[in-house]
Design an enzyme around this catalytic site. Sequence first.
Site, mmCIF file in Angstrom:
data_model
loop_
_atom_site.group_PDB
_atom_site.id
_atom_site.type_symbol
_atom_site.label_atom_id
_atom_site.label_comp_id
_atom_site.label_asym_id
_atom_site.label_seq_id
_atom_site.Cartn_x
_atom_site.Cartn_y
_atom_site.Cartn_z
ATOM 1 N N GLY C 31 -21.489 5.276 24.620
ATOM 2 C CA GLY C 31 -20.607 4.381 23.877
ATOM 3 C C GLY C 31 -20.577 4.665 22.384
ATOM 4 N N CYS C 239 2.852 -2.019 46.593
ATOM 5 C CA CYS C 239 3.622 -0.804 46.316
ATOM 6 C C CYS C 239 4.818 -0.733 47.260
ATOM 7 C CB CYS C 239 2.719 0.423 46.481
ATOM 8 S SG CYS C 239 3.635 1.978 46.319
ATOM 9 N N CYS C 242 4.137 2.764 49.468
ATOM 10 C CA CYS C 242 3.043 2.935 50.426
ATOM 11 C C CYS C 242 2.481 1.603 50.891
ATOM 12 C CB CYS C 242 1.932 3.807 49.838
ATOM 13 S SG CYS C 242 0.902 2.947 48.628
ATOM 14 N N CYS C 264 2.945 2.718 43.097
ATOM 15 C CA CYS C 264 1.624 3.046 42.588
ATOM 16 C C CYS C 264 1.764 3.932 41.362
ATOM 17 C CB CYS C 264 0.823 3.827 43.629
ATOM 18 S SG CYS C 264 0.364 2.880 45.078
ATOM 19 N N CYS C 270 -0.742 7.439 46.143
ATOM 20 C CA CYS C 270 0.424 6.930 46.867
ATOM 21 C C CYS C 270 0.888 7.960 47.901
ATOM 22 C CB CYS C 270 1.545 6.635 45.871
ATOM 23 S SG CYS C 270 2.815 5.538 46.512
#
Lengths: 256, 227, 289
Positions: C31, C239, C242, C264, C270
């Site tokens: 970080g 979606c 899909c 997606c 997808c």
Amino acid sequence: MTPLLSVQGVTKHYGARLGCGNVNFDLWPGEVMGIVGESGSGKSTLLSCLSGQLAPDAGKVVFDTRAEGPRDVLTMSEPERRMLARTDWAFVHQNARDGLRMGVSAGGNVGERLMAVGARNYADIRAQAIDWLGRVEITEDRVDDRPRAFSGGMQQRLQIARNLVTGPRLVFMDEPTGGLDVSVQARLLDLLRGLVREMGLSAVIVTHDLAVVRLLADRLMVMKGGHVVETGLTDQVLDDPQHGYTQLLVSSVLQV
Amino acid sequence: MIRISDVSKSFVLHNQGSAVIPVMEGASLSVAPGECVALVGNSGAGKSTLMRMIYGNYLAGAGLIMVGDVDVARAEPREILTLRREVLGYVSQFLRVVPRVPTLEVVAEPVLAAGGSAEAGEARARELLARLNIPERLWSLSPTTFSGGEQQRVNIARGFAHGFPALLLDEPTASLDATNRAVVLELIAEAKARGAAIIGIFHDAEAREAVCDREIDVSGFTPARAA
Amino acid sequence: MTDQAYNFAYLDEQTKRMIRRALLKALAVPGYQVPFASREMPMPYGWGTGGVQVTAACLTPEDRLKVIDQGADDTTNAVSIRKFFERTAEVETTEHTAEASVIQTRHRIPEQPLEEGQILVYQVPIPEPLRFLEPRETETRKMHALEEYGLMHVKLYEDIAHNGAISTAYAYPVKVEGRYVMDPSPIPKFDNPKLENAAIQLFGAGREQRIYALPPHTKVVSLDFEDHPFEASKADHACDLCGCGTSYLDEVITDDAGGRMFVCSDTDFCATRQAQGHRGALSPQEEYA
């Protein structure tokens, strides 16, 4: 009783020029001390040294901390000093823009110090912010407005709320009423006086306005050329000044 | 309660050729609890100066100024501040207040400063303002807009709000009408009765007669002018 | 076609070494923003110069590279960077998340869970999460050093004050291993929970010359308030191609009469589902059943 702040031999040079020289005083809990003098007299330098923003060349600034008793602020580690600066200390700048986050709402400005010490409940933070805005006479419906939308006097009051929300014990003020209309000044002085009394605050106020110190300060320190030329009770220094410079200063005030 | 011995004072005017103006020499007096002493003498003899030195407003040059067990001539500022909050009251000739503060709060302030509650302060302020005939409709206004007589009465109310064991009164009855003058004399008498030591300056001989036990002529403390 | 005039993966070895040192430091202090000497790349700032340099420093000839832009393998940015490495490093490329050893991404984490051994490289425009509230870099670095993060909550406070909820939807600040507050790059906050995964995650900011990193399985917590907890939100829809109800969706405007569809954002995810026979509401009619 221990003094809240004990200043011992604080000296600061800017190269060959003296910023402030060998300043000594004790500030006791609940006391308000005024520092007056003309521009360049070293009063702002002194305030910066006292509040840890500037490292003096010599001297001690001993603060009576809550946890560990008297400690020299100047030898503290930076994290400790910064922690002190956002909890037990407050600094009210002459220009509210220096003391506020102009892009953050009034509520956020007040809440910042709470969040900085770990507050993580939005509703609580907001409630405290609104409470403090009320104390400095800013209505609740302004809580989400940014300081830009505020008048000069309101900005200054917001700065005070932002500083006092964590219940500090020592407030440094640099010309708190400078640049404000006279009527706004009066309101601010009244407010400050009330808060100082209610919260038992100690304060160091730097100003060149003798009327301000007469109303706010218990004690006075007069500076000239980096040196303290006279100290004493505010009314005594103003009514019976001993040093030539103070006599000049007092006699130079315009009468209304 | 108040004991002064051998106090002297001179002003040095640094900006006028460092002229030294001696104004007082060998001033001594003492006031017992419950006693009221009037300072008399010609204008310029140093009555106000002496009073201001007792209050710590003027710095004494030398000598001892005991109020209770504090020597004002030598005390630290914070000791004088405590003294002024708790022991020593002062009614000056002019009211000096923060603008915008309502009269009621101005009068109640000394009670709060001495550690009294807000309720006690307000009750005392109401009582005194009523006795001094300040119309109630003015109580919520700042005294800065009042007439001279009204301001003086607010000033007196403020001075008597807290039961100080020692009081300094600088012309408390000046510019008051007969009714209000009587009220002020009453207040002084009450303060004496509860044991306050009082030093006052009264130009008004009748008032002086009414409340003062003794007179001290400050002309006796005026330094002999060097020829 | 290859360009033999370039060193492997475009950057010279000294530069790669310098970047690797920064990467190791970044992995050692999760970080924390490590400064590095970002090079001029043959693409404009804002097109992933940071990510490209990190990828170049990580690639070996055996790697298989996948590049996505907002989840898609076929957008300009993704295609250009893929071609860039095909040409300068001659590495294999793929569109399948599971097959890739190095994935460079702009603003998404793939839907398919990442595995050990994979490296995810983020393109970062602005690495400093405190920037917008405190513009002084000297001050923000000090704030990181001293863990003074109250200001980050001021930003969230402002969100709630002005919008009634935390409206930050992307680049949502996180706290890494209870220490540094980090900008996860402009991924949707839907992806924030996926920051805790098995892959090595590297963040490169080219213009700002900063690199930071998350080692595998690093604890990453999204900042929030007790009474306004973090929520990984997405469009409330499935979606249209899909039928997946749990993936992050793009809204696609299909005509000028208000017609739209949700698909997606992860094209590989997808396509794989469609190949497995999943169908959405707007899928083309099957020709034979």
